[in-house]
Design a protein around this motif. Structure first.
Motif, PDB file in Angstrom:
ATOM      1  N   ASP A   8       0.800  -1.226   0.000  1.00 43.48           N
ATOM      2  CA  ASP A   8       0.000   0.000   0.000  1.00 43.48           C
ATOM      3  C   ASP A   8       0.833   1.277   0.000  1.00 43.48           C
ATOM      4  O   ASP A   8       0.648   2.159   0.844  1.00 43.48           O
ATOM      5  CB  ASP A   8      -0.978  -0.003   1.180  1.00 43.48           C
ATOM      6  CG  ASP A   8      -1.990  -1.117   1.053  1.00 43.48           C
ATOM      7  OD1 ASP A   8      -2.904  -0.978   0.230  1.00 43.48           O
ATOM      8  OD2 ASP A   8      -1.836  -2.157   1.729  1.00 43.48           O
ATOM      9  N   HIS A  10       0.785   3.504  -2.494  1.00 49.86           N
ATOM     10  CA  HIS A  10      -0.173   4.500  -2.998  1.00 49.86           C
ATOM     11  C   HIS A  10       0.456   5.823  -3.432  1.00 49.86           C
ATOM     12  O   HIS A  10       0.003   6.900  -3.032  1.00 49.86           O
ATOM     13  CB  HIS A  10      -1.272   4.754  -1.985  1.00 49.86           C
ATOM     14  CG  HIS A  10      -2.251   3.633  -1.872  1.00 49.86           C
ATOM     15  ND1 HIS A  10      -3.113   3.302  -2.898  1.00 49.86           N
ATOM     16  CD2 HIS A  10      -2.494   2.747  -0.879  1.00 49.86           C
ATOM     17  CE1 HIS A  10      -3.850   2.268  -2.532  1.00 49.86           C
ATOM     18  NE2 HIS A  10      -3.492   1.907  -1.305  1.00 49.86           N
ATOM     19  N   ASP A  41      -0.722  -2.169  -4.812  1.00 52.34           N
ATOM     20  CA  ASP A  41      -1.253  -0.835  -4.525  1.00 52.34           C
ATOM     21  C   ASP A  41      -0.128   0.197  -4.470  1.00 52.34           C
ATOM     22  O   ASP A  41       0.076   0.904  -3.493  1.00 52.34           O
ATOM     23  CB  ASP A  41      -2.094  -0.814  -3.248  1.00 52.34           C
ATOM     24  CG  ASP A  41      -3.423  -1.525  -3.438  1.00 52.34           C
ATOM     25  OD1 ASP A  41      -3.723  -1.957  -4.568  1.00 52.34           O
ATOM     26  OD2 ASP A  41      -4.167  -1.642  -2.449  1.00 52.34           O
ATOM     27  N   ASP A  44      -1.923   5.708  -7.031  1.00 55.65           N
ATOM     28  CA  ASP A  44      -3.110   6.421  -6.539  1.00 55.65           C
ATOM     29  C   ASP A  44      -2.865   7.096  -5.195  1.00 55.65           C
ATOM     30  O   ASP A  44      -2.066   6.653  -4.395  1.00 55.65           O
ATOM     31  CB  ASP A  44      -4.343   5.515  -6.418  1.00 55.65           C
ATOM     32  CG  ASP A  44      -4.711   4.845  -7.719  1.00 55.65           C
ATOM     33  OD1 ASP A  44      -4.289   5.346  -8.774  1.00 55.65           O
ATOM     34  OD2 ASP A  44      -5.412   3.827  -7.693  1.00 55.65           O
ATOM     35  N   SER A  49       3.009   8.514  -8.134  1.00 53.60           N
ATOM     36  CA  SER A  49       2.840   7.116  -8.524  1.00 53.60           C
ATOM     37  C   SER A  49       3.857   6.713  -9.587  1.00 53.60           C
ATOM     38  O   SER A  49       4.403   5.612  -9.553  1.00 53.60           O
ATOM     39  CB  SER A  49       1.424   6.868  -9.047  1.00 53.60           C
ATOM     40  OG  SER A  49       0.487   7.005  -8.007  1.00 53.60           O
ATOM     41  N   GLY A  72      -1.749  -5.265  -7.431  1.00 51.76           N
ATOM     42  CA  GLY A  72      -2.832  -4.902  -6.524  1.00 51.76           C
ATOM     43  C   GLY A  72      -4.053  -4.439  -7.294  1.00 51.76           C
ATOM     44  O   GLY A  72      -4.004  -4.238  -8.511  1.00 51.76           O
ATOM     45  N   ASN A  73      -5.149  -4.232  -6.588  1.00 52.33           N
ATOM     46  CA  ASN A  73      -6.379  -3.816  -7.258  1.00 52.33           C
ATOM     47  C   ASN A  73      -6.266  -2.419  -7.859  1.00 52.33           C
ATOM     48  O   ASN A  73      -6.883  -2.132  -8.883  1.00 52.33           O
ATOM     49  CB  ASN A  73      -7.588  -3.923  -6.313  1.00 52.33           C
ATOM     50  CG  ASN A  73      -7.528  -2.970  -5.137  1.00 52.33           C
ATOM     51  OD1 ASN A  73      -6.488  -2.822  -4.497  1.00 52.33           O
ATOM     52  ND2 ASN A  73      -8.636  -2.350  -4.826  1.00 52.33           N
ATOM     53  N   HIS A  74      -5.456  -1.545  -7.287  1.00 52.41           N
ATOM     54  CA  HIS A  74      -5.297  -0.205  -7.856  1.00 52.41           C
ATOM     55  C   HIS A  74      -4.547  -0.272  -9.187  1.00 52.41           C
ATOM     56  O   HIS A  74      -4.837   0.502 -10.101  1.00 52.41           O
ATOM     57  CB  HIS A  74      -4.598   0.732  -6.868  1.00 52.41           C
ATOM     58  CG  HIS A  74      -5.498   1.141  -5.754  1.00 52.41           C
ATOM     59  ND1 HIS A  74      -6.143   2.355  -5.722  1.00 52.41           N
ATOM     60  CD2 HIS A  74      -5.879   0.481  -4.634  1.00 52.41           C
ATOM     61  CE1 HIS A  74      -6.886   2.429  -4.626  1.00 52.41           C
ATOM     62  NE2 HIS A  74      -6.739   1.303  -3.949  1.00 52.41           N
ATOM     63  N   GLU A  75      -3.621  -1.197  -9.301  1.00 54.20           N
ATOM     64  CA  GLU A  75      -2.946  -1.383 -10.580  1.00 54.20           C
ATOM     65  C   GLU A  75      -3.900  -1.972 -11.615  1.00 54.20           C
ATOM     66  O   GLU A  75      -3.830  -1.613 -12.797  1.00 54.20           O
ATOM     67  CB  GLU A  75      -1.712  -2.284 -10.413  1.00 54.20           C
ATOM     68  CG  GLU A  75      -0.573  -1.626  -9.680  1.00 54.20           C
ATOM     69  CD  GLU A  75      -0.803  -1.530  -8.174  1.00 54.20           C
ATOM     70  OE1 GLU A  75      -0.578  -0.438  -7.627  1.00 54.20           O
ATOM     71  OE2 GLU A  75      -1.208  -2.539  -7.560  1.00 54.20           O
ATOM     72  N   TRP A  97     -10.524   7.172  -5.438  1.00 52.18           N
ATOM     73  CA  TRP A  97      -9.553   6.208  -5.950  1.00 52.18           C
ATOM     74  C   TRP A  97      -8.209   6.855  -6.254  1.00 52.18           C
ATOM     75  O   TRP A  97      -7.173   6.235  -6.107  1.00 52.18           O
ATOM     76  CB  TRP A  97     -10.099   5.512  -7.199  1.00 52.18           C
ATOM     77  CG  TRP A  97     -11.052   4.441  -6.816  1.00 52.18           C
ATOM     78  CD1 TRP A  97     -12.391   4.580  -6.613  1.00 52.18           C
ATOM     79  CD2 TRP A  97     -10.739   3.087  -6.521  1.00 52.18           C
ATOM     80  NE1 TRP A  97     -12.936   3.382  -6.224  1.00 52.18           N
ATOM     81  CE2 TRP A  97     -11.933   2.448  -6.163  1.00 52.18           C
ATOM     82  CE3 TRP A  97      -9.574   2.351  -6.535  1.00 52.18           C
ATOM     83  CZ2 TRP A  97     -11.994   1.103  -5.818  1.00 52.18           C
ATOM     84  CZ3 TRP A  97      -9.631   1.010  -6.196  1.00 52.18           C
ATOM     85  CH2 TRP A  97     -10.824   0.402  -5.838  1.00 52.18           C
TER      86      TRP A  97
END
Length: 135
Positions: A8, A10, A41, A44, A49, A72-75, A97
């Motif tokens: 994370d 981010h 993650d 974001d 980033s 990760g889900n953000h990627e 997000w």
């Protein structure tokens, strides 16, 4: 085997760099082989980033033999944005997000975005090492 895990990030390169310095110092003080696992993650919310991804892609810090980066889900959302997959692409740009901050961190360098997205496409969702499962 010694494992270090970071999750994370981010987009906070200003926090990642000092953490990597601490890991490097700790690794120098311990005998044995070391692996650094990034748990996803990376993008974001923070302001850099692009810098975070560039740092991870550059490889592990000194004293770390192996580096693993997980998706990760953000990627996943970043990839969907790049591929114009809806509704994920639109949702990623919502303020909660942080997709807008991610895109802004590239300062219009679409070639770098393309290289990063292509690298992200190759990442696994998990990594198993002996008794450990990193996800």
């Amino acid at each position: 085997m010694i494992y270090y895990a970071i999750g994370d990030i981010h987009g906070h390169l200003e926090l990642l760099d000092p953490l990597l310095a601490k890991i490097e110092a700790d690794a120098a003080a311990r005998p044995g082989e070391k692996t650094l696992v990034y748990l996803g993650d990376y993008v974001d919310r923070g302001r850099d980033s692009a810098g975070v991804l560039s740092r991870i892609i550059a490889g592990p810090p000194r004293g770390i033999a192996h580096q693993v980066a997980l998706l990760g889900n953000h990627e996943d959302y970043f990839i969907d944005y790049y591929d114009c997959v809806e509704p994920a692409a639109t949702r990623w740009m919502e303020p909660d997000w942080g997709g807008g901050k991610t895109i802004a961190s590239y300062m219009g360098d679409w070639d770098l975005i393309k290289r990063h997205v292509e690298w992200l496409r190759g990442l696994p969702a998990y990594y198993r090492a002996g008794e450990y499962l990193f996800v």
